[in-house]
Design a protein around this motif. Structure first.
Motif, PDB file in Angstrom:
ATOM      1  N   ASP A 150       0.849  -1.185   0.000  1.00 24.27           N
ATOM      2  CA  ASP A 150       0.000   0.000   0.000  1.00 24.27           C
ATOM      3  C   ASP A 150       0.886   1.238   0.000  1.00 24.27           C
ATOM      4  O   ASP A 150       2.024   1.197   0.493  1.00 24.27           O
ATOM      5  N   ASN A 151       0.361   2.335  -0.525  1.00 23.58           N
ATOM      6  CA  ASN A 151       1.078   3.611  -0.547  1.00 23.58           C
ATOM      7  C   ASN A 151       0.244   4.680   0.136  1.00 23.58           C
ATOM      8  O   ASN A 151      -0.953   4.831  -0.150  1.00 23.58           O
ATOM      9  N   GLU A 152       0.875   5.400   1.028  1.00 22.34           N
ATOM     10  CA  GLU A 152       0.267   6.569   1.645  1.00 22.34           C
ATOM     11  C   GLU A 152       1.152   7.780   1.381  1.00 22.34           C
ATOM     12  O   GLU A 152       2.375   7.639   1.290  1.00 22.34           O
ATOM     13  N   ILE A 153       0.525   8.933   1.268  1.00 20.41           N
ATOM     14  CA  ILE A 153       1.289  10.168   1.150  1.00 20.41           C
ATOM     15  C   ILE A 153       1.263  10.883   2.500  1.00 20.41           C
ATOM     16  O   ILE A 153       0.205  11.126   3.073  1.00 20.41           O
ATOM     17  N   HIS A 154       2.448  11.157   2.983  1.00 18.34           N
ATOM     18  CA  HIS A 154       2.626  11.900   4.226  1.00 18.34           C
ATOM     19  C   HIS A 154       2.624  13.387   3.867  1.00 18.34           C
ATOM     20  O   HIS A 154       3.462  13.846   3.093  1.00 18.34           O
ATOM     21  N   ARG A 155       1.656  14.094   4.408  1.00 17.52           N
ATOM     22  CA  ARG A 155       1.547  15.530   4.180  1.00 17.52           C
ATOM     23  C   ARG A 155       1.769  16.290   5.482  1.00 17.52           C
ATOM     24  O   ARG A 155       1.455  15.791   6.558  1.00 17.52           O
ATOM     25  N   ALA A 325      -6.789  21.610   0.569  1.00 14.48           N
ATOM     26  CA  ALA A 325      -7.523  22.872   0.667  1.00 14.48           C
ATOM     27  C   ALA A 325      -7.263  23.586   1.992  1.00 14.48           C
ATOM     28  O   ALA A 325      -7.295  24.821   2.050  1.00 14.48           O
ATOM     29  N   VAL A 326      -6.988  22.827   3.067  1.00 19.38           N
ATOM     30  CA  VAL A 326      -6.784  23.464   4.370  1.00 19.38           C
ATOM     31  C   VAL A 326      -5.308  23.657   4.687  1.00 19.38           C
ATOM     32  O   VAL A 326      -4.965  24.094   5.788  1.00 19.38           O
ATOM     33  N   GLY A 327      -4.424  23.333   3.730  1.00 13.51           N
ATOM     34  CA  GLY A 327      -3.030  23.707   3.880  1.00 13.51           C
ATOM     35  C   GLY A 327      -1.993  22.607   3.881  1.00 13.51           C
ATOM     36  O   GLY A 327      -0.795  22.877   3.971  1.00 13.51           O
ATOM     37  N   TYR A 328      -2.399  21.346   3.771  1.00 15.43           N
ATOM     38  CA  TYR A 328      -1.424  20.251   3.792  1.00 15.43           C
ATOM     39  C   TYR A 328      -0.707  20.131   2.450  1.00 15.43           C
ATOM     40  O   TYR A 328      -1.331  20.258   1.387  1.00 15.43           O
ATOM     41  N   ARG A 329       0.609  19.876   2.519  1.00 16.09           N
ATOM     42  CA  ARG A 329       1.426  19.697   1.319  1.00 16.09           C
ATOM     43  C   ARG A 329       2.288  18.446   1.465  1.00 16.09           C
ATOM     44  O   ARG A 329       2.686  18.063   2.562  1.00 16.09           O
ATOM     45  N   ARG A 330       2.599  17.826   0.363  1.00 15.75           N
ATOM     46  CA  ARG A 330       3.295  16.534   0.378  1.00 15.75           C
ATOM     47  C   ARG A 330       4.695  16.655   0.965  1.00 15.75           C
ATOM     48  O   ARG A 330       5.448  17.569   0.647  1.00 15.75           O
ATOM     49  N   LEU A 331       5.026  15.694   1.818  1.00 13.11           N
ATOM     50  CA  LEU A 331       6.362  15.605   2.395  1.00 13.11           C
ATOM     51  C   LEU A 331       7.099  14.374   1.867  1.00 13.11           C
ATOM     52  O   LEU A 331       8.279  14.449   1.522  1.00 13.11           O
ATOM     53  N   CYS A 332       6.422  13.230   1.812  1.00  7.72           N
ATOM     54  CA  CYS A 332       7.036  12.021   1.274  1.00  7.72           C
ATOM     55  C   CYS A 332       5.958  10.974   1.031  1.00  7.72           C
ATOM     56  O   CYS A 332       4.788  11.173   1.373  1.00  7.72           O
ATOM     57  N   ARG A 333       6.361   9.877   0.435  1.00  3.20           N
ATOM     58  CA  ARG A 333       5.485   8.712   0.289  1.00  3.20           C
ATOM     59  C   ARG A 333       5.890   7.685   1.343  1.00  3.20           C
ATOM     60  O   ARG A 333       7.062   7.343   1.468  1.00  3.20           O
ATOM     61  N   ASP A 334       4.920   7.194   2.098  1.00  2.00           N
ATOM     62  CA  ASP A 334       5.161   6.116   3.051  1.00  2.00           C
ATOM     63  C   ASP A 334       4.601   4.828   2.454  1.00  2.00           C
ATOM     64  O   ASP A 334       3.390   4.742   2.172  1.00  2.00           O
ATOM     65  N   ILE A 335       5.460   3.871   2.245  1.00  2.00           N
ATOM     66  CA  ILE A 335       5.076   2.605   1.630  1.00  2.00           C
ATOM     67  C   ILE A 335       4.904   1.559   2.722  1.00  2.00           C
ATOM     68  O   ILE A 335       5.805   1.328   3.521  1.00  2.00           O
TER      69      ILE A 335
END
Length: 342
Positions: A150-155, A325-335
């Protein structure tokens, strides 16, 4: 290496615990720039206090008396009793010497002894327009038979960069679509009249969010007793839990939930915990209401705290749109990486 000692962490051994935390924060600084460091206060409390729904084991690896690595093993007791979740770390200055391999062999043997057959962990990967992550963990897991499931994006949300006027407009617009619902907020202890609904929302977090087909996470056993036990443990560990729910007024149903955790000794970072809206109540902008309301509550309680971290399945486009929309931006992908023991 033949001189690696692996030993359980004694919570009362102040020097050992301090060396373990120092090693962990060296790993974060090297591997995941921009991520939240561990709070020494919180890590020491976590060694002593954890919910009744899990058992936790922690070990360190020492070479010539120096802590060079370690792992944390989490075993679920009420559900998912096939599963062992873990985090394994090796200090950046001591890699490629067999320490990680020895730790993982020890861990896998321990999990087999405990009668579990599924191991689950996570590794970081760089995404565009974000800091460069170290991919040593990803390659280590792959070489040792762990499959990406699975892939998650850490924001990360920089609250100092969020425009309050923009949030206010989003919030008003969302309530225009949410007639018939009410907002309920609390700190640390959910109101008695909604706690059963909160337990149901917690259980849904195990099955509702999109996840990979091979990821072997099974339905949770979540009841009021478990909710109250987790609240007690968080309070005892000095954690601040800021929470919000939306309730459908006519039916009394809890339609959505979100909460943020602030750990003792963490002055700059907080973590988003659960956020979920019941499928029967989606399409009403409830997720936006929950996120903004709870973000405002955090600003009230911790006005100088800067960053909030969250994770979403990479395919969960609806929740991602709300977070962006509330301000989160991508930091990395957590696999998520998983291995089945034979």
């Amino acid at each position: 290496m033949s001189d690696i000692d692996i030993l359980p962490i004694d919570p009362l051994d102040a020097d050992l615990v301090g060396a373990w935390i120092t090693m962990q924060n060296a790993v974060i600084a090297h591997d995941r720039p921009g991520d939240a460091p561990y709070s020494p206060a919180h890590q020491r409390l976590r060694l002593l206090l954890y919910p009744a729904s899990v058992d936790v084991e922690r070990y360190v690896a020492r070479v010539e008396g120096k802590v060079v690595g370690g792992f944390e093993l989490v075993l679920f007791l009420k559900d998912n009793q096939h599963l062992a979740s873990f985090e394994l770390e090796v200090h950046p200055d001591h890699r490629r010497r067999g320490i990680g391999t020895r730790l993982l062999e020890f861990l896998e043997q321990r999990v087999a002894e405990l009668g579990r057959d599924t191991l689950l962990s996570g590794v970081a990967e760089t995404v565009d327009d974000a800091p460069a992550m170290d991919h040593a963990g990803r390659e280590f897991a792959k070489a040792r038979g762990y499959a990406s499931v699975d892939n998650e994006i850490h924001r990360r949300n920089d609250l100092f960069a969020v425009e309050d006027d923009d949030l206010a407009r989003l919030y008003v617009d969302a309530w225009d679509k949410a007639a018939g619902y009410e907002l309920i907020q609390w700190v640390n202890h959910a109101p008695d009249d909604i706690v059963e609904g909160i337990a149901a929302m917690r259980a849904r977090m195990y099955t509702d969010p999109p996840m990979g087909e091979e990821l072997d996470i099974r339905p949770a056993v979540f009841d009021v007793e478990r909710v109250r036990d987790e609240e007690r443990v968080r309070a005892d560990r000095g954690e601040l839990q800021l929470a919000a729910a939306v309730r459908h007024v006519e039916s009394g149903e809890v339609a959505g939930l979100t909460d943020i955790l602030v750990f003792p000794g963490s002055e700059d970072h907080a973590g988003q915990n659960d956020t979920i809206v019941d499928p029967a109540h989606r399409g009403k902008r409830l997720g936006t209401i929950l996120k903004i309301a709870n973000q405002r509550l955090l600003r009230e309680y911790r006005p100088k705290l800067r960053y909030v971290h969250t994770w979403n399945a990479e395919v969960n486009t609806h929740m991602i749109a709300i977070n962006e929309a509330v301000g989160y931006r991508r930091l990395c992908r957590d696999i998520d990486v998983q291995k089945k023991l034979s």
